[in-house]
Design an enzyme around this catalytic site. Structure first.
Site, PDB file in Angstrom:
ATOM      1  N   LYS A  11       0.858  -1.196   0.000  1.00 55.48           N
ATOM      2  CA  LYS A  11       0.000   0.000   0.000  1.00 55.48           C
ATOM      3  C   LYS A  11       0.899   1.253   0.000  1.00 55.48           C
ATOM      4  CE  LYS A  11      -3.599  -2.803   1.976  1.00 55.48           C
ATOM      5  NZ  LYS A  11      -4.789  -2.929   2.792  1.00 55.48           N
ATOM      6  N   HIS A  94      -8.127  -3.088  -6.399  1.00 56.11           N
ATOM      7  CA  HIS A  94      -8.151  -3.253  -4.934  1.00 56.11           C
ATOM      8  C   HIS A  94      -9.333  -2.467  -4.366  1.00 56.11           C
ATOM      9  CE1 HIS A  94      -7.011  -3.049  -0.732  1.00 56.11           C
ATOM     10  NE2 HIS A  94      -6.249  -4.104  -0.974  1.00 56.11           N
ATOM     11  N   GLU A 166     -10.814 -10.646  -1.473  1.00 53.60           N
ATOM     12  CA  GLU A 166     -10.547  -9.871  -0.261  1.00 53.60           C
ATOM     13  C   GLU A 166     -11.857  -9.298   0.284  1.00 53.60           C
ATOM     14  OE1 GLU A 166      -6.125  -8.475  -0.303  1.00 53.60           O
ATOM     15  OE2 GLU A 166      -7.387  -6.901  -1.091  1.00 53.60           O
ATOM     16  N   SER A 212      -6.310  -9.505   6.617  1.00 53.69           N
ATOM     17  CA  SER A 212      -5.776  -9.858   7.940  1.00 53.69           C
ATOM     18  C   SER A 212      -5.071 -11.211   7.965  1.00 53.69           C
ATOM     19  CB  SER A 212      -6.875  -9.787   9.004  1.00 53.69           C
ATOM     20  OG  SER A 212      -7.373  -8.466   9.101  1.00 53.69           O
TER      21      SER A 212
HETATM   22  O1  LIG Z   1      -5.792  -5.298   1.513  1.00 54.36           O
HETATM   23  C1  LIG Z   1      -5.079  -6.245   1.792  1.00 54.36           C
HETATM   24  C2  LIG Z   1      -4.101  -6.764   0.820  1.00 54.36           C
HETATM   25  O2  LIG Z   1      -4.324  -6.238  -0.431  1.00 54.36           O
HETATM   26  C3  LIG Z   1      -5.141  -6.898   3.120  1.00 54.36           C
HETATM   27  O3  LIG Z   1      -4.637  -6.027   4.062  1.00 54.36           O
HETATM   28  P1  LIG Z   1      -4.340  -6.576   5.553  1.00 54.36           P
HETATM   29  O4  LIG Z   1      -3.506  -7.822   5.395  1.00 54.36           O
HETATM   30  O5  LIG Z   1      -3.610  -5.463   6.231  1.00 54.36           O
HETATM   31  O6  LIG Z   1      -5.688  -6.875   6.154  1.00 54.36           O
END
Ligand SMILES: O=C(CO)COP(=O)(O)O
Length: 248
Positions: A11, A94, A166, A212
């Protein structure tokens, strides 16, 4: 045989210095793994991470791209520009981009086409909100996103696409879908691919879970029959955690 893929999605995190230090920390510890290892990093880090990972089995991905090769699109980066850097993957659609940057199923589809044209493997993200899950709409929402993302994508290219399921309510919240819940939706996604492209593609395409994922739950998630990997946010930022994820 589907090779599992563990991808870190950094990110909007890390400076060049921090990114290089991260790669130096992990590179000797992710060698003997049967999984494909990918780091999806901000645009500013692509070149440095690509150089730092030279000679390793770590692949590099971007987190977004435009669908046009060039043009008057201030602030955007094109697939040609990514290709020039030797980028292997690009996260597309995303939920954070859908939520904050007006990404739609239509732009996702254009980006998937553009990525494949330039031999960049798209990691296409789909997932439902908490409200949609509570209303029993998960499978319908995800099916619709998949069908729209794959609109007019040729069958021969589909094996180069990775899908990341996701659930939005599990991203960065510490709430993970149970491995069974994740597997169930991923199974349904594979069924959609079967309807669209038939048996062969259906057995080849890789589908990850994201939301997560941590060192303490990765093994259980990866042991699910239909889950071929993880797209990891928070835990991919810490070298020790990332090494544990890859060597689950
Ligand atoms: O958005 C994500 C991966 O693209 C997941 O984020 P987290 O692993 O921090 O929950």
């Amino acid at each position: 045989m589907r090779i599992p893929i563990i991808a870190g999605n950094w990110k909007m995190h890390k400076t060049i210095k921090e990114a290089i230090a991260f790669v130096d920390d992990i590179k000797d510890h992710v060698k003997n793994t049967d999984v494909e290892v990918v780091l999806c990093v901000p645009f500013t880090l692509l070149q440095s991470v690509k150089e730092a990972t030279k000679g390793t089995n770590i692949k590099v991905g971007a987190q977004n791209m435009h669908w046009e090769e060039s043009g008057a699109f201030t602030g955007e980066v094109s697939p040609l520009m990514l290709k020039e850097l030797g980028i292997d993957y690009c996260v597309i659609g995303h939920s954070e981009r859908r939520q904050y940057f007006n990404e739609t199923d239509e732009t996702v589809n254009k980006k998937v086409h553009a990525a494949l044209k330039h031999e960049i493997k798209p990691i296409v993200c789909v997932g439902e909100t908490l409200e949609q899950r509570e209303n029993g709409q998960t499978n319908a929402v995800v099916k619709d996103q998949v069908i729209k993302a794959f609109k007019d994508i040729e069958s021969s290219k589909v094996k180069d696409v990775v899908i990341a399921y996701e659930p939005i309510w599990a991203i960065g919240t510490g709430k993970t879908a149970t491995p069974e819940q994740a597997n169930e939706v991923i199974y349904q996604i594979r069924e959609v691919i079967k309807e669209l492209y038939g048996e062969e593609v259906y057995t080849e395409i890789r589908i990850q879970y994201g939301g997560s994922v941590k060192p303490n739950n990765v093994e259980e998630i990866m042991n699910q029959e239909d889950i071929d990997g993880a797209l990891v946010g928070g835990a991919s930022l810490k070298p020790d955690d990332f090494v544990k994820l890859v060597n689950f």
